[in-house]
Design a protein around this motif. Structure first.
Motif, PDB file in Angstrom:
ATOM      1  N   GLY A  10       0.827  -1.204   0.000  1.00 16.40           N
ATOM      2  CA  GLY A  10       0.000   0.000   0.000  1.00 16.40           C
ATOM      3  C   GLY A  10       0.856   1.246   0.000  1.00 16.40           C
ATOM      4  N   ALA A  11       0.472   2.209  -0.839  1.00 18.73           N
ATOM      5  CA  ALA A  11       1.234   3.451  -0.975  1.00 18.73           C
ATOM      6  C   ALA A  11       0.355   4.666  -0.734  1.00 18.73           C
ATOM      7  N   GLY A  12      -0.652   4.505   0.139  1.00 18.86           N
ATOM      8  CA  GLY A  12      -1.393   5.670   0.612  1.00 18.86           C
ATOM      9  C   GLY A  12      -0.607   6.300   1.752  1.00 18.86           C
ATOM     10  N   GLN A  37      -1.426   1.021  -6.875  1.00 19.41           N
ATOM     11  CA  GLN A  37      -1.597   2.434  -7.223  1.00 19.41           C
ATOM     12  C   GLN A  37      -0.661   3.289  -6.383  1.00 19.41           C
ATOM     13  N   PHE A  38      -0.160   4.349  -6.993  1.00 22.03           N
ATOM     14  CA  PHE A  38       0.665   5.320  -6.279  1.00 22.03           C
ATOM     15  C   PHE A  38       0.016   6.694  -6.396  1.00 22.03           C
ATOM     16  N   THR A  39       0.562   7.687  -5.674  1.00 18.27           N
ATOM     17  CA  THR A  39       0.057   9.050  -5.775  1.00 18.27           C
ATOM     18  C   THR A  39       0.108   9.474  -7.257  1.00 18.27           C
ATOM     19  N   PRO A  40      -0.887  10.097  -7.850  1.00 16.90           N
ATOM     20  CA  PRO A  40      -2.090  10.676  -7.234  1.00 16.90           C
ATOM     21  C   PRO A  40      -3.300   9.751  -7.230  1.00 16.90           C
ATOM     22  N   GLU A  80       5.365  21.346   8.226  1.00 14.74           N
ATOM     23  CA  GLU A  80       5.015  21.082   6.848  1.00 14.74           C
ATOM     24  C   GLU A  80       3.544  21.382   6.633  1.00 14.74           C
ATOM     25  N   SER A  81       3.201  21.690   5.431  1.00 13.09           N
ATOM     26  CA  SER A  81       1.785  21.806   5.125  1.00 13.09           C
ATOM     27  C   SER A  81       1.193  20.415   5.266  1.00 13.09           C
ATOM     28  N   ALA A  82       0.006  20.351   5.815  1.00 16.09           N
ATOM     29  CA  ALA A  82      -0.600  19.045   6.041  1.00 16.09           C
ATOM     30  C   ALA A  82      -1.363  18.579   4.813  1.00 16.09           C
ATOM     31  N   GLU A  83      -1.124  19.207   3.685  1.00 19.34           N
ATOM     32  CA  GLU A  83      -1.904  18.814   2.515  1.00 19.34           C
ATOM     33  C   GLU A  83      -1.513  17.420   2.040  1.00 19.34           C
ATOM     34  N   ALA A  84      -2.508  16.592   1.879  1.00 14.40           N
ATOM     35  CA  ALA A  84      -2.236  15.176   1.632  1.00 14.40           C
ATOM     36  C   ALA A  84      -1.420  14.936   0.361  1.00 14.40           C
ATOM     37  N   ALA A  85      -1.759  15.635  -0.716  1.00 13.56           N
ATOM     38  CA  ALA A  85      -1.063  15.377  -1.975  1.00 13.56           C
ATOM     39  C   ALA A  85       0.431  15.618  -1.800  1.00 13.56           C
ATOM     40  N   ASP A  86       0.756  16.729  -1.123  1.00  7.03           N
ATOM     41  CA  ASP A  86       2.165  17.040  -0.906  1.00  7.03           C
ATOM     42  C   ASP A  86       2.796  16.088   0.078  1.00  7.03           C
ATOM     43  N   ALA A  87       2.039  15.727   1.118  1.00  4.29           N
ATOM     44  CA  ALA A  87       2.583  14.798   2.109  1.00  4.29           C
ATOM     45  C   ALA A  87       3.010  13.522   1.401  1.00  4.29           C
ATOM     46  N   LEU A 101      12.556   0.900  -1.504  1.00  5.44           N
ATOM     47  CA  LEU A 101      12.224   0.631  -2.913  1.00  5.44           C
ATOM     48  C   LEU A 101      10.715   0.703  -3.098  1.00  5.44           C
ATOM     49  N   LEU A 102      10.294   1.058  -4.328  1.00  8.09           N
ATOM     50  CA  LEU A 102       8.868   1.086  -4.652  1.00  8.09           C
ATOM     51  C   LEU A 102       8.621   0.130  -5.809  1.00  8.09           C
ATOM     52  N   LEU A 103       7.611  -0.716  -5.688  1.00  7.66           N
ATOM     53  CA  LEU A 103       7.269  -1.661  -6.751  1.00  7.66           C
ATOM     54  C   LEU A 103       5.796  -1.518  -7.083  1.00  7.66           C
ATOM     55  N   THR A 104       5.468  -1.437  -8.382  1.00  9.10           N
ATOM     56  CA  THR A 104       4.056  -1.392  -8.771  1.00  9.10           C
ATOM     57  C   THR A 104       3.587  -2.809  -9.043  1.00  9.10           C
ATOM     58  N   ARG A 105       2.714  -3.279  -8.221  1.00 12.07           N
ATOM     59  CA  ARG A 105       2.234  -4.653  -8.383  1.00 12.07           C
ATOM     60  C   ARG A 105       0.978  -4.834  -7.546  1.00 12.07           C
ATOM     61  N   ARG A 106       0.043  -5.596  -8.056  1.00 12.18           N
ATOM     62  CA  ARG A 106      -1.139  -5.920  -7.268  1.00 12.18           C
ATOM     63  C   ARG A 106      -0.902  -7.259  -6.580  1.00 12.18           C
ATOM     64  N   ILE A 107      -1.155  -7.307  -5.280  1.00  3.33           N
ATOM     65  CA  ILE A 107      -0.971  -8.545  -4.527  1.00  3.33           C
ATOM     66  C   ILE A 107      -2.327  -9.220  -4.376  1.00  3.33           C
ATOM     67  N   GLU A 108      -2.441 -10.442  -4.841  1.00  2.03           N
ATOM     68  CA  GLU A 108      -3.709 -11.166  -4.703  1.00  2.03           C
ATOM     69  C   GLU A 108      -3.721 -11.967  -3.409  1.00  2.03           C
ATOM     70  N   ASP A 109      -2.540 -12.367  -2.973  1.00  6.46           N
ATOM     71  CA  ASP A 109      -2.430 -13.255  -1.814  1.00  6.46           C
ATOM     72  C   ASP A 109      -1.083 -12.972  -1.140  1.00  6.46           C
ATOM     73  N   LEU A 110      -1.120 -12.758   0.166  1.00  3.48           N
ATOM     74  CA  LEU A 110       0.120 -12.418   0.889  1.00  3.48           C
ATOM     75  C   LEU A 110       1.232 -13.444   0.708  1.00  3.48           C
ATOM     76  N   TRP A 111       0.851 -14.678   0.463  1.00  2.00           N
ATOM     77  CA  TRP A 111       1.872 -15.725   0.353  1.00  2.00           C
ATOM     78  C   TRP A 111       2.753 -15.549  -0.874  1.00  2.00           C
ATOM     79  N   GLU A 112       2.288 -14.697  -1.842  1.00  2.00           N
ATOM     80  CA  GLU A 112       3.148 -14.390  -3.000  1.00  2.00           C
ATOM     81  C   GLU A 112       4.471 -13.792  -2.537  1.00  2.00           C
ATOM     82  N   LEU A 113       4.473 -13.187  -1.345  1.00  2.05           N
ATOM     83  CA  LEU A 113       5.641 -12.443  -0.890  1.00  2.05           C
ATOM     84  C   LEU A 113       6.632 -13.328  -0.161  1.00  2.05           C
ATOM     85  N   GLN A 114       6.282 -14.559   0.019  1.00  2.40           N
ATOM     86  CA  GLN A 114       7.151 -15.510   0.675  1.00  2.40           C
ATOM     87  C   GLN A 114       7.801 -16.374  -0.411  1.00  2.40           C
ATOM     88  N   PRO A 115       9.105 -16.639  -0.419  1.00  2.65           N
ATOM     89  CA  PRO A 115      10.086 -16.341   0.626  1.00  2.65           C
ATOM     90  C   PRO A 115      10.904 -15.064   0.372  1.00  2.65           C
TER      91      PRO A 115
END
Ligand SMILES: Cc1cc2nc3c(=O)[nH]c(=O)nc-3n(C[C@H](O)[C@H](O)[C@H](O)COP(=O)(O)OP(=O)(O)OC[C@H]3O[C@@H](n4cnc5c(N)ncnc54)[C@H](O)[C@@H]3O)c2cc1C
Ligand SMILES: *[C@@H]1O[C@H](CO)[C@@H](O)[C@H](O)[C@H]1NC(C)=O
Ligand SMILES: *[C@@H]1O[C@H](CO)[C@@H](O)[C@H](O)[C@H]1NC(C)=O
Length: 282
Positions: A10-12, A37-40, A80-87, A101-115
């Motif tokens: 998650g990148a909110g 998804q990433f900002t915006p 800092e300004s508390a404006e969300a977009a800038d934050a 690091l940032l990766l764009t990917r949809r995770i369907e199941d947490l186990w994909e991240l193992q190992p």
């Protein structure tokens, strides 16, 4: 185990602040943010970014106060300004400075991240409903207008908080709406007209605003923020998880306090992982 590999889903505002907090406070770890998804394009980008204490009926009040206070102090300290977009933008650059690091990917199941990862932090907001199968989380749809009206310098809010005019650094947010259980991400033109007229009643000069954009966000609403550890087990395998989602209408207001708590929980998992005797007992 030398370097602990941590994935944050998650990148909110919640995922990014948790990732920054972990990379600042946890020694010998690598942090990767994985998000579809990433900002915006996150809910966090639609938020007006006001620090207003919201209430989560099932989260103890002292805990909520602590998260809010820690967030307020954090933001005051960086003035800092508390404006969300800038934050969002600042959090991404802060994370990169810490080597995240940032990766764009949809995770369907947490186990994909193992190992590939040792610990997973679940900051998927409303995505948790699918991802975690959590039926306690549901959307509260909010529609706003973002407009150019640089002469508006002060915020205005009606008594109920439904109608508001919040100036930010790059636009003024005009709101708003709250519709429980509504998943529709497309702006509704009739609602936009209604929001505009409610806001103009509070601040008539808004009639001159230009570049009006319609935005919709789905607040990840839950009776209680889910901020806890969970050890997933499947076959002989284990995956330590920290959940940090369900911040509803107040995610911006408590983001740093809940990131600090999630970071403490990550440290507890690391302690467990580095103490082999306890792992075999889990
Ligand atoms: C109109 C409106 C106004 C608001 N105003 C305020 C305000 O003034 N003050 C305030 O404190 N709060 C406000 N909020 C609430 C605030 O926006 C939310 O509480 C906050 O954005 C929640 O952040 P989050 O990071 O949990 O969720 P999100 O921003 O939704 O982030 C979730 C992330 O998870 C990713 N994700 C989800 N599922 C998956 C998956 N399966 N695989 C990979 N990635 C996944 C998404 O792509 C996204 O990056 C407002 C909300 C709205 C809609
Ligand atoms: C946001 O979404 C739009 C429309 O789907 C897409 O074109 C754009 O690339 C996305 N931006 C990011 C940063 O992912
Ligand atoms: C979140 O946690 C649940 C377990 O409660 C899991 O089923 C789900 O896959 C997790 N999602 C992510 C993205 O971590």
């Amino acid at each position: 185990m030398d370097t602990v590999r941590i994935a944050v889903i998650g990148a909110g505002v919640i995922g990014l602040s948790t990732a920054v907090c972990i990379s600042q406070l946890v020694p010998r770890c690598s942090v990767t943010v994985i998000s579809d998804q990433f900002t915006p394009n996150t809910t966090s980008n639609v938020a007006a970014g006001m620090l207003i204490p919201h209430t989560y009926p099932d989260t103890p009040v002292p805990t909520q106060k602590q998260w809010f206070t820690e967030t307020f102090r954090h933001l005051s300290a960086i003035a800092e300004s508390a404006e969300a977009a800038d934050a969002g933008v600042h959090l991404v650059s802060g994370l990169k400075e810490c080597g995240g690091l940032l990766l764009t990917r949809r995770i369907e199941d947490l186990w994909e991240l193992q190992p590939s990862f040792d610990i997973v932090v679940n900051c998927s907001g409303l995505g948790s409903r699918q991802l975690v199968g959590d039926s306690m989380i549901s959307p509260v749809r909010g529609q706003v207008l973002q407009a150019q009206a640089p002469w508006v310098k002060h915020f205005i809010r009606d008594g109920s908080g439904l109608t508001y005019v919040y100036p930010g650094t790059s636009y003024v947010t005009l709101g708003g709406t709250r519709h429980k259980g509504d998943w529709n991400l497309s702006p509704d033109a009739e609602l936009s007209r209604e929001i505009f007229s409610r806001c103009c009643a509070l601040e008539p000069s808004l009639r001159r605003a230009s570049n009006i954009k319609e935005e919709v966000g789905l607040r990840p609403s839950r009776p209680e923020v889910r901020l806890q550890k969970e050890m997933l087990a499947r076959g002989g395998q284990r995956l330590p998880v920290v959940h940090n989602y369900g911040h509803g209408s107040g995610g911006v207001s408590v983001h740093w306090g809940s990131a600090l708590e999630a970071t403490r929980l990550v440290m507890e998992w690391i302690h467990t992982l580095r103490t082999p005797a306890t792992v075999s007992k889990l």
